[in-house]
Design an enzyme around this catalytic site. Structure first.
Site, PDB file in Angstrom:
ATOM      1  N   LYS A  89       9.821  47.756  13.138  1.00  0.00           N
ATOM      2  CA  LYS A  89       8.410  48.171  13.095  1.00  0.00           C
ATOM      3  C   LYS A  89       8.394  49.602  12.556  1.00  0.00           C
ATOM      4  O   LYS A  89       8.347  50.574  13.309  1.00  0.00           O
ATOM      5  CB  LYS A  89       7.793  48.058  14.493  1.00  0.00           C
ATOM      6  CG  LYS A  89       6.280  47.954  14.480  1.00  0.00           C
ATOM      7  CD  LYS A  89       5.759  47.486  15.820  1.00  0.00           C
ATOM      8  CE  LYS A  89       4.269  47.663  15.946  1.00  0.00           C
ATOM      9  NZ  LYS A  89       3.469  46.979  14.922  1.00  0.00           N
TER      10      LYS A  89
HETATM   11  N1  PMP Z   1       3.371  41.173  13.287  1.00  0.00           N
HETATM   12  C1  PMP Z   1       3.115  42.396  12.791  1.00  0.00           C
HETATM   13  C2  PMP Z   1       3.430  42.679  11.367  1.00  0.00           C
HETATM   14  C3  PMP Z   1       2.549  43.388  13.621  1.00  0.00           C
HETATM   15  O1  PMP Z   1       2.296  44.606  13.134  1.00  0.00           O
HETATM   16  C4  PMP Z   1       2.226  43.067  14.965  1.00  0.00           C
HETATM   17  C5  PMP Z   1       1.553  44.094  15.846  1.00  0.00           C
HETATM   18  N2  PMP Z   1       2.483  44.951  16.441  1.00  0.00           N
HETATM   19  C6  PMP Z   1       2.512  41.763  15.433  1.00  0.00           C
HETATM   20  C7  PMP Z   1       3.085  40.860  14.560  1.00  0.00           C
HETATM   21  C8  PMP Z   1       2.242  41.392  16.858  1.00  0.00           C
HETATM   22  O2  PMP Z   1       3.193  41.967  17.707  1.00  0.00           O
HETATM   23  P1  PMP Z   1       2.854  42.368  19.203  1.00  0.00           P
HETATM   24  O3  PMP Z   1       2.421  41.117  19.901  1.00  0.00           O
HETATM   25  O4  PMP Z   1       4.129  42.900  19.746  1.00  0.00           O
HETATM   26  O5  PMP Z   1       1.767  43.376  19.147  1.00  0.00           O
END
Ligand code: PMP
Length: 285
Positions: free
Chosen positions: A151
């Site tokens: 991320k």
């Molecule tokens: N995919 C991407 C590309 C994201 O940016 C996010 C948001 N963080 C998610 C999926 C969902 O992840 P999470 O449930 O951990 O927020």
């Protein structure tokens, strides 16, 4: 009293929450982040988010200058300083100040930033009526180029896909991978329901392994709903009985149209409604 932002050990006023233009986070998107929620004074899945942040950092050889425990404590401290019980939390670590060249080894002090704010909820109609999506031509980053599991502060891949979606008049866009299989949306993971079974793209499809995605898999298990991680194509989306997205900010959002085609009868289905209800109970007690 204005909002306080945490920057490398200090709580500063929002107006003074500034990072150098020589920070490689700004110059190159060289850094990592997390989006986290607090419900009723408790940070939801804190450990999972902290672990993912440190894994993202390890993957780009970025040494976070505080321990996981210190990071978590700093998040709690920032929430307290802002008197926030229900909040959206942005945790960031940038490479720090360097020269104009790429070399990250010259950057000595990574910046640790925590922004907390009251959460801007999506309109309730979206949860009632469902969201419309399109698949876009921007391919999700190949894991051997920039692994979506990291991320990172470089979200241009997602932003390009988001622009395509916005230009098509929708709020979220579905990205495919280099094999043409479904990976994920620009800021959410995707699920379908087919014949009373949940399915979502696996890690090998090139996704960020969402923490909400994991919670939904757990909830499915509790409800006795079979759930598989398997490759999905556009065919699977077009023939699904239900479709929904998961993410920290969005939580669980039903999808009722993809590429102009209605999903089943065009209304949020029974399984997504059940999961949404359980998710609400889990987070709001
Ligand atoms: N995919 C991407 C590309 C994201 O940016 C996010 C948001 N963080 C998610 C999926 C969902 O992840 P999470 O449930 O951990 O927020």
């Amino acid at each position: 009293m204005g909002l306080k932002v945490y920057i490398s050990g200090k709580l500063v006023d929002k107006e003074n929450a500034k990072i150098s233009v020589f920070d490689h986070g700004f110059l190159y998107g060289d850094g990592v982040f997390e989006g986290i929620r607090a419900y009723n004074g408790k940070v939801f899945k804190m450990q999972e988010h902290i672990d993912r942040l440190y894994n993202s950092a390890a993957a780009i050889e970025l040494a976070i200058p505080v321990s996981k425990e210190e990071y978590a404590a700093a998040i709690e401290e920032t929430l307290r300083a802002n008197d926030l019980k229900d909040a959206y939390i942005r945790a960031i670590v940038s490479r720090g100040i360097g020269l104009l060249g790429l070399n990250p080894r010259i950057c000595e002090n990574p910046e640790v930033v925590i922004i907390t704010d009251s959460i801007a909820l999506y309109p309730p109609e979206l949860y009632e009526n469902g969201l419309e999506l399109v698949t876009v031509s921007t391919v999700r980053n190949h894991p051997n180029a920039l692994d979506p599991r990291i991320k990172s502060l470089n979200y241009l891949n997602n932003i390009l896909a988001k622009i395509e979606g916005l230009n098509a008049g929708v709020m979220e866009a579905i990205m495919l991978n280099t094999r043409g299989c479904v990976s994920e949306c620009t800021g959410d993971n995707i699920f379908i329901v087919k014949d009373a079974e949940l399915a979502t793209p696996p890690r090998s499809a090139g996704i960020l392994e969402g923490i909400t995605r994991g919670v939904v898999m757990d909830l499915a298990r509790e409800h006795g709903i079979p759930a598989a991680e398997r490759d999905l194509t556009r065919y699977d989306l077009f023939t699904a009985d239900e479709c929904f997205l998961t993410g920290t900010a969005a939580e669980i959002i039903p999808v009722i149209k993809i590429d102009g085609r209605q999903v089943a009868d065009g209304k949020p289905g029974p399984i997504v409604r059940r999961l949404l209800e359980s998710f609400k109970k889990l987070t709001r007690g």
